[in-house]
Design an enzyme around this catalytic site. Structure first.
Site, PDB file in Angstrom:
ATOM      1  N   HIS A 146       7.287  -6.417  12.726  1.00 14.16           N
ATOM      2  CA  HIS A 146       6.866  -5.143  13.333  1.00 14.16           C
ATOM      3  C   HIS A 146       6.717  -5.210  14.835  1.00 14.16           C
ATOM      4  O   HIS A 146       6.204  -4.299  15.436  1.00 14.16           O
ATOM      5  CB  HIS A 146       5.501  -4.671  12.782  1.00 14.16           C
ATOM      6  N   GLU A 152       1.748  -8.441  10.014  1.00 12.13           N
ATOM      7  CA  GLU A 152       2.268  -7.336  10.812  1.00 12.13           C
ATOM      8  C   GLU A 152       1.628  -7.404  12.182  1.00 12.13           C
ATOM      9  O   GLU A 152       0.503  -7.847  12.336  1.00 12.13           O
ATOM     10  CB  GLU A 152       1.983  -6.001  10.125  1.00 12.13           C
ATOM     11  N   HIS A 199       0.839  -1.202   0.000  1.00 10.74           N
ATOM     12  CA  HIS A 199       0.000   0.000   0.000  1.00 10.74           C
ATOM     13  C   HIS A 199       0.869   1.244   0.000  1.00 10.74           C
ATOM     14  O   HIS A 199       2.096   1.152   0.072  1.00 10.74           O
ATOM     15  CB  HIS A 199      -0.970   0.006   1.187  1.00 10.74           C
ATOM     16  N   ASP A 212      -0.122  -4.084   5.892  1.00  9.20           N
ATOM     17  CA  ASP A 212      -0.949  -3.589   6.992  1.00  9.20           C
ATOM     18  C   ASP A 212      -2.401  -3.892   6.651  1.00  9.20           C
ATOM     19  O   ASP A 212      -2.814  -3.704   5.515  1.00  9.20           O
ATOM     20  CB  ASP A 212      -0.776  -2.073   7.161  1.00  9.20           C
ATOM     21  N   ASP A 218       6.133   4.120   4.888  1.00 14.88           N
ATOM     22  CA  ASP A 218       6.956   3.098   5.521  1.00 14.88           C
ATOM     23  C   ASP A 218       6.832   1.752   4.813  1.00 14.88           C
ATOM     24  O   ASP A 218       7.402   0.757   5.259  1.00 14.88           O
ATOM     25  CB  ASP A 218       6.669   2.981   7.029  1.00 14.88           C
ATOM     26  N   HIS A 219       6.114   1.720   3.716  1.00 15.38           N
ATOM     27  CA  HIS A 219       6.039   0.515   2.888  1.00 15.38           C
ATOM     28  C   HIS A 219       6.514   0.745   1.462  1.00 15.38           C
ATOM     29  O   HIS A 219       6.865  -0.192   0.758  1.00 15.38           O
ATOM     30  CB  HIS A 219       4.605  -0.035   2.870  1.00 15.38           C
ATOM     31  N   HIS A 252       1.496   3.798   2.006  1.00 16.15           N
ATOM     32  CA  HIS A 252       2.156   4.469   3.132  1.00 16.15           C
ATOM     33  C   HIS A 252       3.669   4.448   2.942  1.00 16.15           C
ATOM     34  O   HIS A 252       4.245   3.457   2.500  1.00 16.15           O
ATOM     35  CB  HIS A 252       1.784   3.778   4.455  1.00 16.15           C
TER      36      HIS A 252
END
EC number: 3.1.27.-
Lengths: 600, 378
Positions: A414, A203, A68, A178, A72-73, A70
């Site tokens: 995570h 996660e 996705h 996520d 941090d991905h 975001h």
């Protein structure tokens, strides 16, 4: 034994920069390519040198999958593909493909223009990177090559977020990215079928939390807005993507209607321009039920919500404004913020995470004096509130997903191993699977026992099921047949069938052994004696005395012959087929030991 | 519950509550026990499967005392968890230690748990204390204290009430009493004084320093007969306002009585709760004193609500009292629980926020709420 290897390059036990390497049946896949938002130096990127010291990444990796948008991905994707060097395919869903470049560009602007960094990817790099992207639909099986296939599942969380199944032959891994298991107003809950992967990578950021209900968060939001407006204050809500803003608009509209409130609510034009584009993206992404809600309520035909004009910011009295961008780093939301920051009656509600260097991040960290352009100091007296509407799975959600997918093993990323022992035990005990929690750079190796499908001939099935008792569906049944491996297919047939196909005749091998028995009596008396002896000793076997004078032990034939040199010795012929070798030898040695002395 | 009425209640809640949190536990709990002032323990009570004991850290906003900038998260954090093979009916923390004691069917033994461990977040069962009671008797009620060493007060009937040292498992007090009435609540008033409330309403007081001393034999006032009772003791009994009554008793019929510690056989005040139907058993009946608000009681266990009563405003006649506040969240917050009516299983006051409580119900819900002072329920 075939194995699956997983190495987190980022995530593992560190929140931020998700990047996981999976090796399955000789294929290498990179899952996500995130940026760690807390670092300013190279630590913000995953450690790609781990993948292959020498040799090109394009040759080593079969594909990259992004779950996705975001940061941090996906934040490190342009760096990875253009600066480190990767030219292979990058897979993501359509909304992710549309939104990623915008976020990346925003991020680049902040980092380079605001913070003055130099070792960073350029706008052109972002564009070049996106050219390598192949967009996928939900539940569409995509062949990466003739052995590797991937499939995206709905993950909830944010617009376009997906969980991916990676399959090679009968081995598979599911990566969740996520996700969340409770639907909200504009996104459904994650869903996956009972695909029974060898490994589920999930996660677990929120695994050790129990989340407050969505409604209470909304209540909190309404309360804050209401209190500000009641005391005559102005409320600024910086937003990014349409989905969340839409939800908040509906919420406010309902509330305003109920409470008969008069203060105006505005949304900024920037939002509308992109609105139609996102709206279309979004409407095909959500499910039927949510789609209906949005269709009924035509987006910008709210009774109480109107389009914003920058002049309105100076109007006296209370109001609520939704404006972009979401981190207050530029544009309209920043302009409005500057006008309203000095009044303590006003309020700004930050909707989520803000990147370092943005005004949003600064005020969320507690800074109340900001340096603006031209060395101007802005004193922030307005109330700063933070609203976390982002949806993640908690422990209950993780258990639900595991229950849905039925993996053979689970791997958690995570989280912090020490603080997840309880969850690990919970998963292991509930589902009887192994649960792994690797650290960054640590490789977990799983051994799989893939199933090899074999076609069985109907004749064989019928024959085998005719023998013996009714098969118990819960117990494995042993069958005998011949496995034919020909032209990449496996078939199980009866031996006769196999011989026929091969054009061979079946040969029977029979052994006959002579056993000398010391017995002076007549033949038939001796046979009777042998029969009684065998009957007494071989209690578990079928021993029959046939009418023609021979003895049958199971399928082994024992006959007396008349051919012997002297009267005191009789000869027994023991005869058996090759299949009965074991029993045959046993019988022979038993008989050679001699018969027990007869009772008088 | 229709989504619309859940929305209605939520909007109403804006004026009814200063703060409201609604959580859903995987399994319902019938215990809420504070561990210090920042976390609580809850535990499952299912008969047929493994239960979890969880230590939950409150959302930061609910335990910080100074105004601390932004406390964004509104969630509980599962600090620690453990597994119990038996249902947990009662759970007590030994103050200032990392020990927990639990009890529950199928027998009357007690389980001792260890909370703190540096390298793991698993709550481990440290030992079992056999109580020597007949396993057919009702499950053991417990209370804990830290005297010189951690001790647990336990018993299911007045004549089997004992105090056991947790580490040594040595019995340091046994009730020399002939009363075989079933006990519904046990409390340490201080480390030397214990108080037991029987199901029939009788109160029994004893001084531990006189081992083998009979429990105080108080006759049952007429008002209390025929129903099942439990009690709540004012937390700051020693050194608190001498005029404040310290013991509240609640009956399954909704009767509330107040008794002074100095004279436990005398009824000071009484009133009836506003409940439409009597509770069939004392299973979930719960009455407790507010730690901050003078004279306020919380009552639950009849239905899906928690009532707050101000005992100072009770009618002298002893009739029905009007609750100061009624928390209806467990019924109205719209949780998808298959249409049944949840029953509040337990509640607990926040140690220092005056109007904040935690309450749990049979559908697994756990609420944290802070009702607004100036507004009364319509």
């Amino acid at each position: 034994m075939p194995e699956i290897k997983v190495t987190p390059l980022g995530a593992g036990q560190d929140v931020g920069r998700s990047c996981i390497l999976v090796s399955i049946a000789g294929k290498n896949v990179m899952l996500d390519c995130g940026m760690h938002m807390g670092y300013n130096d190279d630590r913000r990127f995953p450690d790609f040198s781990y993948i292959t010291q020498n040799g090109r990444l394009t040759d080593f990796l079969d594909c990259v999958i992004i779950s996705h948008f975001h940061l941090d991905h996906c934040g490190a994707l342009p760096y990875f593909s253009e600066m480190v060097g990767y030219d292979g395919p990058i897979y993501m869903t359509h909304p992710t493909k549309a939104i990623c470049p915008i976020l990346l560009e925003d991020y680049r602007k902040i980092t380079v223009d605001k913070k003055g960094e130099t070792n960073f990817f350029t706008s052109q790099m972002i564009k070049d990177c996106m050219k390598k992207v192949v967009a996928v639909h939900l539940h569409q099986t995509v062949q990466v090559d003739d052995e590797l296939e991937i499939k995206a599942y709905y993950a909830g969380h944010v617009l376009g977020a997906a969980m991916f199944q990676i399959k090679v032959g009968s081995e598979s891994v599911v990566y969740t990215g996520d996700y969340n298991m409770t639907p909200d107003r504009h996104l459904g809950a994650a869903w996956i079928d009972k695909c029974r992967p060898d490994l589920l990578i999930s996660e677990s950021t929120y695994a050790t939390t129990i989340r407050d209900s969505k409604r209470c968060r909304e209540r909190d939001f309404l309360k804050k807005v209401h209190e500000s407006v009641e005391r005559g204050g102005k409320v600024l809500i910086p937003v990014f993507a349409l989905g969340r803003a839409q939800e908040l608009c509906i919420l406010l509209e309902t509330f305003w209607e109920r409470m008969n409130l008069k203060a105006p609510i505005y949304f900024s034009m920037g939002l509308t321009e992109k609105a139609n584009h996102y709206y279309k993206l979004f409407i095909t992404w959500t499910n039927q039920k949510i789609r209906k809600t949005f269709v009924q309520r035509n987006m910008f035909e709210f009774k109480h919500i109107k389009a914003f004009d920058r002049a309105f910011a100076d109007n006296p009295g209370p109001m609520v404004v939704f404006a972009t961008p979401g981190m207050l780093h530029a544009g309209q939301s920043l302009q409005i913020f500057r006008k309203w920051a000095g009044n303590e009656k006003n309020m700004v509600i930050m909707p989520g995470y803000c990147v370092q260097g943005t005004v949003g991040h600064k005020i969320l960290s507690g800074q109340r004096k900001l340096e603006m352009e031209g060395r101007q100091i802005l004193e922030v007296k307005m109330q700063v509130e933070y609203m976390s509407f982002s949806a993640h799975a908690d422990a209950k959600g993780i258990m639900q997903l595991i229950r849905q997918a039925e993996p053979r093993s689970v791997l958690l990323v995570h989280g912090e191993a020490k603080k997840m022992e309880f969850l690990k035990q919970k998963i292991e005990q509930e589902f009887h699977v192994n649960c792994y929690m690797p650290a960054n750079g640590e490789t977990i190796t799983l051994f799989t026992s893939p199933n090899i499908p074999v076609d069985i001939s109907l004749g064989l099935l019928k024959r085998e099921s005719a023998i013996g008792l009714v098969p118990d569906s819960k117990k494995p049944k042993l069958m005998h047949g011949t496995l034919i491996m020909k032209d990449n297919s496996f078939r199980l047939v009866s031996p006769e069938q196999a011989l026929k196909e091969l054009g061979l005749g079946e040969h029977q091998l029979r052994f006959t052994c002579r056993v000398h028995i010391q017995d002076p009596r007549k033949e038939h008396e001796m046979v009777l004696r042998v029969y009684n002896h065998l009957k007494g000793v071989l209690k578990d076997y079928s021993v029959q005395h046939l009418p023609d004078g021979s003895i049958m032990v199971e399928s082994i034939l024992i006959q007396a012959t008349a051919q012997s040199e002297d009267q005191g010795t009789k000869v027994l012929l023991v005869s058996w087929t090759y299949q009965d070798e074991e029993l045959g030898s046993y019988l022979t040695s038993l008989l050679k030991k001699g018969l027990p002395p007869t009772t008088a | 519950m229709a989504a619309e009425s859940a929305e209605d209640w939520l909007l109403e809640s804006l004026r009814l509550y200063n703060d409201l949190h609604v959580f859903e536990l995987q399994e319902p709990t019938r215990v809420i026990e504070w561990i210090g002032e920042k976390s609580v323990c809850v535990a499952g009570y299912e008969n047929s499967r493994r239960n979890e004991i969880l230590q939950l850290l409150l959302p930061q906003k609910l335990y910080v005392k100074e105004k601390q900038g932004l406390c964004p998260e509104r969630d509980f954090k599962v600090e620690r968890g453990g597994f119990s093979d038996r249902p947990v009916y009662s759970l007590r923390h030994v103050p200032d230690t990392s020990l927990l004691v639990t009890s529950g069917p199928p027998d009357s033994s007690l389980q001792v748990w260890q909370l703190a461990a540096e390298d793991t977040d698993v709550i481990k069962c440290a030992s079992t204390i056999p109580t020597g009671n007949d396993s057919k008797k009702p499950w053991t009620k417990i209370a804990t204290t830290l005297a010189r060493t951690p001790c647990v007060l336990h018993g299911s009937r007045v004549n089997n009430v004992q105090i056991t040292e947790i580490e040594s498992k040595k019995n340091i007090y046994t009730a020399a009493s002939s009363i075989s009435d079933e006990v519904s609540s046990l409390e340490f008033l201080d480390c030397n004084t214990l108080l037991a409330c029987c199901v029939n309403g009788q109160l029994c007081l004893a001084d531990v320093r006189q081992p083998q001393s009979p429990l105080g034999d108080a006759s049952i006032p007429w008002a209390l007969s025929g129903e099942q009772w439990c009690m709540g003791v004012s937390p700051g009994v020693q050194g608190s306002d001498v005029n404040a009554p310290a013991i509240a008793r609640l009956s399954s019929g909704g009767q509330l009585t107040l008794t002074d510690l100095r004279n436990i056989s005398k009824l000071l005040k009484s009133a009836r709760c506003k409940v439409s139907a009597a509770s069939p058993s004392t299973e979930f009946l719960c009455v407790s004193w507010a730690p901050v608000l003078d004279g306020c009681l919380a009552v639950s266990g009849f239905n899906g609500t928690v009532h707050i009563y101000d005992t100072r405003s009770w009618p002298v006649s002893g009739g029905e009292a009007e609750p100061l506040f009624s928390h209806k969240g467990h019924i109205l917050s719209g949780m998808d629980n298959g249409g049944g009516f949840p029953l509040v299983t337990t509640h607990a006051w926040h140690p220092w926020k005056p109007r904040m409580l935690l309450s749990a119900a049979s559908d697994g819900s756990l609420h944290v709420w802070d009702w607004a002072e100036s507004h009364k329920n319509s």
